[in-house]
Design an enzyme around this catalytic site. Structure first.
Site, short mmCIF file in Angstrom:
data_model
loop_
_atom_site.label_atom_id
_atom_site.label_comp_id
_atom_site.label_asym_id
_atom_site.label_seq_id
_atom_site.Cartn_x
_atom_site.Cartn_y
_atom_site.Cartn_z
N GLU A 130 37.96 38.52 7.42
CA GLU A 130 38.26 37.60 8.51
C GLU A 130 38.53 36.21 7.94
O GLU A 130 38.05 35.88 6.87
CB GLU A 130 37.05 37.49 9.46
CG GLU A 130 36.66 38.80 10.07
CD GLU A 130 35.52 38.66 11.07
OE1 GLU A 130 34.89 37.58 11.13
OE2 GLU A 130 35.26 39.64 11.77
N LYS A 132 37.75 32.38 7.47
CA LYS A 132 36.54 31.58 7.62
C LYS A 132 36.95 30.32 8.37
O LYS A 132 37.60 29.43 7.81
CB LYS A 132 35.94 31.23 6.26
CG LYS A 132 34.64 30.45 6.38
CD LYS A 132 33.99 30.25 5.04
CE LYS A 132 32.67 29.53 5.15
NZ LYS A 132 32.67 28.31 5.94
N ASP A 134 36.91 26.80 10.12
CA ASP A 134 36.20 25.57 9.80
C ASP A 134 35.92 24.83 11.11
O ASP A 134 36.59 23.86 11.44
CB ASP A 134 37.07 24.73 8.86
CG ASP A 134 36.27 23.63 8.20
OD1 ASP A 134 35.04 23.61 8.36
OD2 ASP A 134 36.88 22.80 7.52
N TYR A 243 33.02 36.35 16.64
CA TYR A 243 33.04 37.28 15.51
C TYR A 243 31.80 38.15 15.31
O TYR A 243 31.81 39.03 14.47
CB TYR A 243 33.40 36.57 14.20
CG TYR A 243 32.72 35.24 13.94
CD1 TYR A 243 31.38 35.17 13.62
CD2 TYR A 243 33.46 34.06 14.00
CE1 TYR A 243 30.77 33.95 13.36
CE2 TYR A 243 32.86 32.83 13.73
CZ TYR A 243 31.51 32.79 13.43
OH TYR A 243 30.92 31.59 13.17
N LYS A 331 35.86 31.14 -0.61
CA LYS A 331 36.54 29.92 -0.17
C LYS A 331 37.86 29.72 -0.91
O LYS A 331 38.07 30.28 -1.98
CB LYS A 331 35.63 28.71 -0.41
CG LYS A 331 34.26 28.86 0.24
CD LYS A 331 34.03 27.89 1.35
CE LYS A 331 33.72 26.52 0.87
NZ LYS A 331 33.35 25.61 1.97
N CYS A 425 47.63 -14.22 -4.56
CA CYS A 425 47.65 -13.32 -3.40
C CYS A 425 49.09 -12.93 -3.05
O CYS A 425 49.94 -13.82 -2.90
CB CYS A 425 47.00 -14.01 -2.20
SG CYS A 425 47.27 -13.13 -0.65
N CYS A 428 49.99 -14.75 0.52
CA CYS A 428 50.06 -16.20 0.75
C CYS A 428 50.14 -17.01 -0.54
O CYS A 428 50.18 -18.23 -0.49
CB CYS A 428 48.87 -16.66 1.59
SG CYS A 428 47.35 -16.65 0.64
N CYS A 441 41.42 -12.91 -2.12
CA CYS A 441 42.33 -14.02 -1.93
C CYS A 441 41.47 -15.22 -1.53
O CYS A 441 40.61 -15.12 -0.65
CB CYS A 441 43.34 -13.69 -0.83
SG CYS A 441 44.12 -15.15 -0.14
N CYS A 447 45.16 -17.44 5.03
CA CYS A 447 46.04 -16.35 4.61
C CYS A 447 46.38 -15.51 5.84
O CYS A 447 45.48 -14.94 6.46
CB CYS A 447 45.37 -15.49 3.54
SG CYS A 447 46.27 -13.99 3.14
S1 IVH Z 1 29.86 35.54 10.28
C1 IVH Z 1 26.02 34.90 8.40
N1 IVH Z 1 32.39 35.08 10.37
O1 IVH Z 1 30.82 29.91 8.36
C2 IVH Z 1 26.93 35.88 9.03
N2 IVH Z 1 30.95 33.22 10.06
O2 IVH Z 1 27.75 29.60 6.78
C3 IVH Z 1 27.34 35.44 10.36
N3 IVH Z 1 32.13 31.09 9.89
O3 IVH Z 1 28.22 28.48 9.98
C4 IVH Z 1 28.48 34.55 10.31
N4 IVH Z 1 34.15 31.89 10.13
O4 IVH Z 1 29.87 29.44 11.50
C5 IVH Z 1 31.17 34.53 10.22
N5 IVH Z 1 34.67 34.86 10.50
C6 IVH Z 1 33.47 34.31 10.36
C7 IVH Z 1 33.29 32.93 10.20
C8 IVH Z 1 32.00 32.42 10.04
C9 IVH Z 1 33.43 30.81 9.96
C10 IVH Z 1 31.11 30.05 9.69
C11 IVH Z 1 29.81 30.21 10.36
C12 IVH Z 1 28.81 29.58 9.40
C13 IVH Z 1 29.65 29.16 8.26
C14 IVH Z 1 29.09 29.46 6.89
#
Ligand code: IVH
Length: 683
Positions: A130, A132, A134, A243, A331, A425, A428, A441, A447
């Site tokens: 999946e 991740k 942000d 998720y 990551k 400067c 000025c 300055c 200025c």
């Molecule tokens: S699963 C610990 N799935 O990443 C297992 N987390 O710590 C449950 N996050 O605060 C989490 N995308 O909010 C999971 N597809 C995803 C995610 C995800 C982002 C976040 C989650 C957590 C942070 C890392």
């Protein structure tokens, strides 16, 4: 009555309706609106025009207004407008919201796969992949299929109730599909995010209003979700991906594939990018694919999450240090690009500080075109040895402000002269003087660059809060020589202001009134508003708390100022120099004559954390670092950026990094966010 397919919008007049019919029509409208919300916000595939949708919504509102008894809590009309809460209530999660072990290394991914395979005692394990996201991690609970409440992650065990704000998010259904068949109670985990386009627009509006822009979409989402009033979050470009199922009555799904299918059946938004895999190769391909697709997505992701599909195996693996052993975040490398320094220019800020800025050949760094980056000061520019014509690595880590990371060697290439600050400067032509790491300055308010900036800073919301006095007005006031120093602001007439482009009689009167209304500021705000070099809001507050009146500060010398805890020699010198300067004293005197009366500080509150020093490490869930710092400072404590012999507490957020080792080595007490919160609550 059915408002799903080709809805009929020829409604019966309200006065001809019986309550019973109104109730039935409202029920059908809610079902119709929920159906179209789902298509629009979750599936991204609407079937009706906005105009027709608006008619359905309006009709439902009209019906509920005419027959208040037919209103329901989960009606789409109830998304905004709840009473503001006075503080966010704490709620215990139904199951812990754990965090994820994260890595940048392919090898760590391989060993994660191996560990899972060893445990399962066979080679063919299925994984789910999946994005991740942000964003802001949340728990959302449905009771008999209806939205019950939702909360932030908090410390993983206890979060804060943000139901009123979650309800404004249109992609989050107020009732699950096929509500009748839904379990008694189900707790879900998902991520609230702000779209990138929406973020850019929102920040533009904030800057125009004079408000501080959000650093990135995640901060914006988190900031809005923790507001007390739902109207602030309503209508903002927020959405959600679900998720995980954290807990439910009845049988839990046995695999992640089943979880995702179940979420989808309930009408909850899941990521269309989810995939399954069985080999490292597939995972690696997915990682590269998403890294590449990252900039085309309308939301921020910072890696992928690899999850074991089979729940039985998940349970067998368990967790370690709050991280489940069945999942791993891989990551993406921080975003970076290489480009050319075309020039180095020097900008003059409102406090007279000269800042070298590298003008770059425009380059796309993770979806944002970067054409300039600050080099901070001469020392920094020389330390990195950046010169015109050099190739440099630009990095944009997490947030949006790009930095020149380092020079990239270019063998055989003749380099230009090292960078040096100009002697005069650039705006000025006055002499430039050096104070510590800074170049200033020497012309002070004469200025124009300083004066312009100083006026807008003086008028800003967190300073004197003078409405309608923005950059454009300030620029004209300086250009037309209507304002030669801050005291002149108070002598402006309505006619003077009416002569400015973009002002008419009414707006000129408003601005005049706003200026005249800003004559009795509190000392801390006034000190900040003056734009003394190196004196930000926090320092201004410390000075005001210590000296309590403007006269006392003006009479203090460098040594006395340095005694204020948290104020170093450079700030003390800058402050003392500012008040010693003859022309500044004249301006303050003229302000006084023009009616400005600075209010002394009220008696100090109790300071139970006086003498304690805090360091923060890693991201906190419920505060920005600045907020957390301000909270403890208000209680008398000091905040520093690194762990030393003086540190009393290290507050650990997510991914704390090297400071933790340092703290352990020095035997400094480490506390988590929850302990930190109880400490400030008790104080
Ligand atoms: S699963 C610990 N799935 O990443 C297992 N987390 O710590 C449950 N996050 O605060 C989490 N995308 O909010 C999971 N597809 C995803 C995610 C995800 C982002 C976040 C989650 C957590 C942070 C890392």
């Amino acid at each position: 009555m059915d408002f799903k397919k080709k809805p009929d919008t020829n409604f019966t007049k309200l006065d001809r309706l019986e309550k019973k019919d109104a109730a039935e029509e409202a029920r059908a409208l809610r079902e119709g609106i929920n159906y179209h919300d789902h298509l629009y916000y979750v599936k991204d595939a609407p079937e009706i025009s906005d105009a027709v949708y608006d008619k359905l919504f309006q009709r439902l509102q009209d019906l509920e207004e005419a027959f208040p008894a037919i209103k329901t809590d989960d009606s789409p009309t109830q998304r905004v407008g709840a009473e503001p809460v006075s503080r966010l209530r704490k709620v215990e999660h139904q199951a812990p919201l754990q965090s994820l072990q994260a890595t940048l290394e392919a090898d760590a991914v391989r060993s994660f796969l191996q560990g899972a395979r060893d445990r399962a005692d066979k080679q063919s394990i299925r994984f789910f992949l999946e994005p991740k996201f942000d964003g802001l991690s949340v728990e959302v609970v449905y009771d008999k299929g209806r939205f019950e409440y939702g909360s932030t992650r908090g410390n993983g065990e206890v979060g804060e109730d943000i139901s009123h704000n979650l309800k404004t998010i249109r992609a989050l259904p107020l009732s699950l599909r096929d509500c009748g068949k839904a379990p008694e109670s189900v707790a879900l985990r998902g991520e609230i995010y702000m779209t990138r386009k929406g973020f850019t627009q929102l920040n533009k509006q904030r800057v125009e209003r004079g408000a501080e822009p959000f650093a990135n979409p995640r901060n914006a989402a988190a900031g809005l979700m923790r507001q007390y009033e739902s109207r602030r979050a309503a209508g903002k470009p927020l959405s959600v991906f679900f998720y995980e199922i954290l807990a439910m009555d009845g049988d839990m799904p046995r695999t992640h594939a089943e979880t995702l299918a179940q979420l989808d059946d309930w009408g909850l938004k899941t990521s269309p990018l989810n995939e399954s895999a069985t080999s490292f190769k597939q995972i690696e391909r997915y990682h590269s694919k998403l890294a590449e697709a990252r900039d085309d997505l309308d939301y921020e992701i910072d890696g992928i999450v690899i999850k074991i599909d089979n729940h039985e195996l998940r349970d067998a693996l368990g967790s370690r240090d709050r991280n489940p052993r069945w999942a791993l975040a891989w990551k993406f490398e921080p975003r970076e690009e290489i480009t050319l320094v075309e020039d180095i220019v020097v900008q003059v800020g409102r406090t007279g500080i000269l800042t070298p800025v590298a003008l770059l050949q425009p380059v796309d760094v993770g979806g944002v075109t970067v054409s300039r980056a600050t080099l901070h000061n001469e020392r920094e520019a020389q330390r990195k040895d950046i010169r015109v014509g050099d190739r440099v690595r630009i990095i944009r880590a997490g947030d949006v402000i790009p930095e020149v990371e380092e020079r990239v060697k270019w063998p055989g290439r003749k380099r230009s002269e090292p960078f040096a600050m100009p002697k005069r400067c650039p705006v000025c032509d006055a002499e430039v003087v050096q104070e510590g790491a800074y170049h200033l300055c020497s012309a002070g308010l004469s200025c124009p660059a300083q004066l312009r900036g100083r006026i807008t800073h003086y008028a800003a919301r967190d300073a004197m809060d003078i409405d309608h006095l923005g950059a454009k007005a300030a620029e004209q006031l300086v250009e037309r020589e209507l304002v030669r120093n801050l005291a002149d602001l108070y002598a402006l007439s309505v006619e003077d202001l009416e002569s400015l482009d973009g002002f008419a009689e009414r707006s000129a009167k408003q601005l005049h009134a706003a200026i005249q209304g800003a004559k009795d500021p509190r000392l801390d705000r006034f000190l900040y508003a003056l734009g003394i070099p190196l004196v930000g809001r926090r320092v201004a507050g410390q000075l005001a708390d210590k000296f309590r009146s403007l006269d006392k500060i003006m009479a203090a010398d460098e040594k006395e100022i340095e005694k204020v805890s948290g104020i170093g020699t450079e700030i003390a010198a800058a402050t003392a120099n500012f008040f010693a300067d003859k022309s500044n004293r004249k301006v303050l005197e003229r302000m006084r004559k023009n009616g400005v009366k600075v209010q002394s500080m009220p008696e100090p509150k109790k300071q139970p954390l006086r003498g304690k020093t805090f360091v923060f490490s890693g991201a906190l869930e419920d505060f920005t670092r600045d907020e957390a710092g301000e909270r403890v400072e208000a209680l008398g404590a000091r905040v520093t950026s690194s762990v030393s012999g003086e540190t009393d507490y290290l507050v650990l957020g997510e991914n704390p990094g090297g400071k933790l080792d340092e703290a352990n080595a020095r035997g400094v007490q480490c506390i988590d966010e929850d302990e930190f919160k109880s400490m400030i609550d008790e104080s």
